[in-house]
Design a protein around this motif. Structure first.
Motif, PDB file in Angstrom:
ATOM      1  N   GLY A 196      39.857 -52.267 -82.772  1.00  0.00           N
ATOM      2  CA  GLY A 196      39.024 -53.462 -82.770  1.00  0.00           C
ATOM      3  C   GLY A 196      38.391 -53.833 -81.455  1.00  0.00           C
ATOM      4  N   HIS A 197      38.769 -53.159 -80.366  1.00  0.00           N
ATOM      5  CA  HIS A 197      38.261 -53.544 -79.050  1.00  0.00           C
ATOM      6  C   HIS A 197      37.557 -52.410 -78.318  1.00  0.00           C
ATOM      7  N   GLY A 198      37.408 -51.287 -78.963  1.00  0.00           N
ATOM      8  CA  GLY A 198      36.627 -50.209 -78.381  1.00  0.00           C
ATOM      9  C   GLY A 198      37.322 -49.371 -77.336  1.00  0.00           C
ATOM     10  N   LEU A 199      38.625 -49.548 -77.141  1.00  0.00           N
ATOM     11  CA  LEU A 199      39.336 -48.708 -76.176  1.00  0.00           C
ATOM     12  C   LEU A 199      39.644 -47.356 -76.810  1.00  0.00           C
ATOM     13  N   SER A 200      39.670 -46.309 -75.998  1.00  0.00           N
ATOM     14  CA  SER A 200      40.091 -45.017 -76.501  1.00  0.00           C
ATOM     15  C   SER A 200      41.582 -45.082 -76.822  1.00  0.00           C
ATOM     16  N   PRO A 201      42.080 -44.194 -77.706  1.00  0.00           N
ATOM     17  CA  PRO A 201      43.522 -44.210 -77.979  1.00  0.00           C
ATOM     18  C   PRO A 201      44.356 -44.058 -76.715  1.00  0.00           C
ATOM     19  N   GLY A 202      43.910 -43.217 -75.766  1.00  0.00           N
ATOM     20  CA  GLY A 202      44.660 -43.049 -74.525  1.00  0.00           C
ATOM     21  C   GLY A 202      44.711 -44.315 -73.702  1.00  0.00           C
ATOM     22  N   ASP A 203      43.555 -44.986 -73.560  1.00  0.00           N
ATOM     23  CA  ASP A 203      43.526 -46.242 -72.799  1.00  0.00           C
ATOM     24  C   ASP A 203      44.321 -47.337 -73.509  1.00  0.00           C
ATOM     25  N   ALA A 204      44.247 -47.348 -74.836  1.00  0.00           N
ATOM     26  CA  ALA A 204      44.979 -48.360 -75.598  1.00  0.00           C
ATOM     27  C   ALA A 204      46.481 -48.176 -75.433  1.00  0.00           C
ATOM     28  N   TYR A 205      46.945 -46.924 -75.488  1.00  0.00           N
ATOM     29  CA  TYR A 205      48.379 -46.706 -75.317  1.00  0.00           C
ATOM     30  C   TYR A 205      48.803 -46.987 -73.872  1.00  0.00           C
ATOM     31  N   ALA A 206      47.940 -46.659 -72.916  1.00  0.00           N
ATOM     32  CA  ALA A 206      48.264 -46.958 -71.515  1.00  0.00           C
ATOM     33  C   ALA A 206      48.466 -48.455 -71.300  1.00  0.00           C
ATOM     34  N   ALA A 207      47.731 -49.285 -72.055  1.00  0.00           N
ATOM     35  CA  ALA A 207      47.856 -50.734 -71.899  1.00  0.00           C
ATOM     36  C   ALA A 207      49.251 -51.221 -72.257  1.00  0.00           C
ATOM     37  N   VAL A 208      49.933 -50.531 -73.188  1.00  0.00           N
ATOM     38  CA  VAL A 208      51.280 -50.963 -73.587  1.00  0.00           C
ATOM     39  C   VAL A 208      52.366 -50.135 -72.915  1.00  0.00           C
ATOM     40  N   SER A 209      51.970 -49.111 -72.167  1.00  0.00           N
ATOM     41  CA  SER A 209      52.977 -48.271 -71.507  1.00  0.00           C
ATOM     42  C   SER A 209      52.806 -48.322 -69.996  1.00  0.00           C
ATOM     43  N   SER A 210      51.981 -47.471 -69.423  1.00  0.00           N
ATOM     44  CA  SER A 210      51.894 -47.412 -67.958  1.00  0.00           C
ATOM     45  C   SER A 210      51.428 -48.730 -67.349  1.00  0.00           C
ATOM     46  N   SER A 211      50.406 -49.366 -67.944  1.00  0.00           N
ATOM     47  CA  SER A 211      49.917 -50.632 -67.388  1.00  0.00           C
ATOM     48  C   SER A 211      50.929 -51.750 -67.581  1.00  0.00           C
ATOM     49  N   ALA A 212      51.593 -51.754 -68.726  1.00  0.00           N
ATOM     50  CA  ALA A 212      52.619 -52.780 -68.959  1.00  0.00           C
ATOM     51  C   ALA A 212      53.784 -52.606 -68.003  1.00  0.00           C
ATOM     52  N   ARG A 213      54.200 -51.368 -67.774  1.00  0.00           N
ATOM     53  CA  ARG A 213      55.289 -51.125 -66.822  1.00  0.00           C
ATOM     54  C   ARG A 213      54.882 -51.565 -65.413  1.00  0.00           C
ATOM     55  N   ALA A 214      53.644 -51.261 -65.026  1.00  0.00           N
ATOM     56  CA  ALA A 214      53.177 -51.680 -63.700  1.00  0.00           C
ATOM     57  C   ALA A 214      53.174 -53.199 -63.578  1.00  0.00           C
ATOM     58  N   ALA A 215      52.771 -53.883 -64.648  1.00  0.00           N
ATOM     59  CA  ALA A 215      52.768 -55.349 -64.617  1.00  0.00           C
ATOM     60  C   ALA A 215      54.172 -55.903 -64.426  1.00  0.00           C
ATOM     61  N   LEU A 216      55.180 -55.177 -64.910  1.00  0.00           N
ATOM     62  CA  LEU A 216      56.569 -55.609 -64.760  1.00  0.00           C
ATOM     63  C   LEU A 216      57.204 -55.100 -63.475  1.00  0.00           C
ATOM     64  N   GLY A 217      56.439 -54.383 -62.663  1.00  0.00           N
ATOM     65  CA  GLY A 217      56.980 -53.866 -61.411  1.00  0.00           C
ATOM     66  C   GLY A 217      57.917 -52.694 -61.606  1.00  0.00           C
ATOM     67  N   LEU A 218      57.782 -51.982 -62.720  1.00  0.00           N
ATOM     68  CA  LEU A 218      58.651 -50.848 -63.021  1.00  0.00           C
ATOM     69  C   LEU A 218      58.003 -49.551 -62.549  1.00  0.00           C
ATOM     70  N   PRO A 219      58.794 -48.536 -62.250  1.00  0.00           N
ATOM     71  CA  PRO A 219      58.231 -47.268 -61.780  1.00  0.00           C
ATOM     72  C   PRO A 219      57.435 -46.567 -62.872  1.00  0.00           C
ATOM     73  N   GLU A 220      56.480 -45.771 -62.441  1.00  0.00           N
ATOM     74  CA  GLU A 220      55.649 -45.016 -63.373  1.00  0.00           C
ATOM     75  C   GLU A 220      56.494 -44.000 -64.143  1.00  0.00           C
ATOM     76  N   VAL A 221      56.096 -43.747 -65.389  1.00  0.00           N
ATOM     77  CA  VAL A 221      56.748 -42.726 -66.209  1.00  0.00           C
ATOM     78  C   VAL A 221      55.704 -41.705 -66.641  1.00  0.00           C
TER      79      VAL A 221
END
Length: 420
Positions: free
Chosen positions: A329-354
């Motif tokens: 619904g927002h035009g993000l690619s599947p990779g960018d959409a998943y990054a929003a709930v994984s790598s970007s979400a972890r970064a927002a919480l101050g967690l190390p990259e996976v």
């Protein structure tokens, strides 16, 4: 769709990932198309090799194997915007109970539900002061201790008001909350008679204790949002704003200019594609224009928000649903959409990259499927790994029955059904 949820470990359980034997994830597919074995040890990824090339124990004994044939292996999601204190209360008659045992029970169940979806880290937004006092925070911190080893639960202390006569007491409560164990300070300045004063008070406490800041705002006022971004811009540790859904209710040119200011301030915006937020009185649903924010260079993460409370009585708490909605619904690619709930979400919480590479933390999610778009649309069967061990499984079997070709229910056969 059977869903077997793990139970919190007892206090006598071994602590620390080093106590766990090595674990070999066999035959998993990566997003680049490779099929690999992944060996985990000491809470980290020890080795990644071509399928069949690794052993479970390496040079040691006692290793175990998990067959992930037919699964896509991904970095685990994180949940940056949860309200577990009020979760699972949509059917409650009368006011939601803030009794410590009731809060701890709801929080524990909510985190386990989200863990089953794949979120191995959860940031809980906890109201302090006024009705809740510090009792809700105490219960959440106790739940976090009981969940240790299954999921990482951290807390944001959120007073309702911080200005005026009532604000003086609330600021003292906020400082006490940090001393008790809240690791982030924040709240909803839109609910305070003086939003600017509220933000100033939050920043003061954050600076005193070296805490990150997480602020809620939904106002359809680009000027207010721009002022907020200017106030918090450059603060270290970082600042998260959410859900900013008011940007969807203003003209596109104003939203674009505000997005540029958010990008310049260096804040992270956590959007809620499912809608609903447990702290806003505005009653608005919808989500921030995620594509516009990304185009402006804003750091964008996504959360699932309310989990079956009055704000969203059908909330699932599923990060893959949030990613699906961003992609559909927002035009993000599947990779960018998943990054929003994984790598970007972890970064927002101050967690190390996976990453699924040697040396990275063993925080992983295996979803049945052979590609990310397929996983986001049919993410039923899941295996969740936290600190190098399997902590949750969800299995689903789909069967088809036809009068001619499949007269009996039974095990799915190729071309007739399968496990999803």
């Amino acid at each position: 769709m059977p869903d077997s949820q793990p139970q919190p470990p007892s206090s006598s359980s071994p602590s620390g990932p080093a106590a766990m034997p090595p674990l070999l994830l066999c035959g998993a597919r990566l997003t680049d198309g490779r099929t690999v074995d992944v060996r985990l040890s000491g809470g980290r990824i020890e080795a990644v090799g071509t399928a069949g090339s690794l052993t479970a124990d390496g040079t040691r004994t006692g290793g175990t194997r998990v067959d992930l044939t037919g699964h896509l292996l991904l970095p685990a999601p994180a949940e940056p915007h949860a309200h577990p204190v009020t979760a699972l209360s949509a059917d409650t008659q009368g006011p939601v109970s803030y009794a410590p045992d009731a809060v701890q029970r709801r929080v524990t169940e909510a985190v386990l539900l989200q863990l089953g979806h794949g979120a191995t880290a959860v940031r809980a937004h906890v109201r302090v002061g006024d009705v809740a006092g510090l009792g809700a925070l105490t219960a959440v911190l106790e739940a976090a201790r009981s969940l240790r080893g299954l999921a990482e639960l951290t807390t944001v202390a959120m007073p309702r008001v911080l200005t005026g006569v009532a604000g003086a007491e609330a600021r003292a409560v906020l400082r006490d909350a940090v001393k008790m164990g809240a690791t982030v300070v924040g709240g909803c300045p839109d609910l305070d008679p003086d939003p600017t004063g509220y933000v100033e008070a939050v920043l003061e406490v954050a600076a005193e204790h070296g805490c990150p800041v997480d602020l809620h705002t939904d106002a359809a006022d680009p000027a207010r949002l721009a002022r907020l971004a200017a106030m918090v811009g450059g603060l270290r540790p970082g600042v998260t704003l959410s859900p900013c859904a008011g940007l969807a209710r203003v003209p596109a040119d104003q939203a674009a200019r505000t997005a540029e200011r958010l990008a310049a301030a260096g804040v992270t915006v956590v959007c809620l594609p499912q809608g609903g937020c447990g702290t806003s009185d505005a009653g608005h649903r919808g989500s921030v224009p995620a594509g516009l924010l990304r185009a402006a260079g804003v750091r964008l993460a996504a959360g699932s928000g309310a989990l079956r409370d009055v704000s969203n009585p059908v909330g699932r708490g599923d990060p893959l649903e949030a990613a699906y909605l961003l992609a559909s619904g927002h035009g993000l690619s599947p990779g960018d959409a998943y990054a929003a709930v994984s790598s970007s979400a972890r970064a927002a919480l101050g967690l190390p990259e996976v990453r699924v590479e040697a040396g990275f933390p063993a925080e992983l999610l295996a979803v049945r499927g052979d590609s990310l778009p397929g996983a986001l649309s049919l993410a039923y069967s899941r295996v969740v790994v936290h600190r190098g061990r399997v902590v949750a499984r969800t299995s689903a079997v789909r069967e088809y029955r036809g009068s001619a070709t499949a007269p009996e229910w039974g095990l799915p056969r190729q071309g007739r059904g399968g496990t999803t």
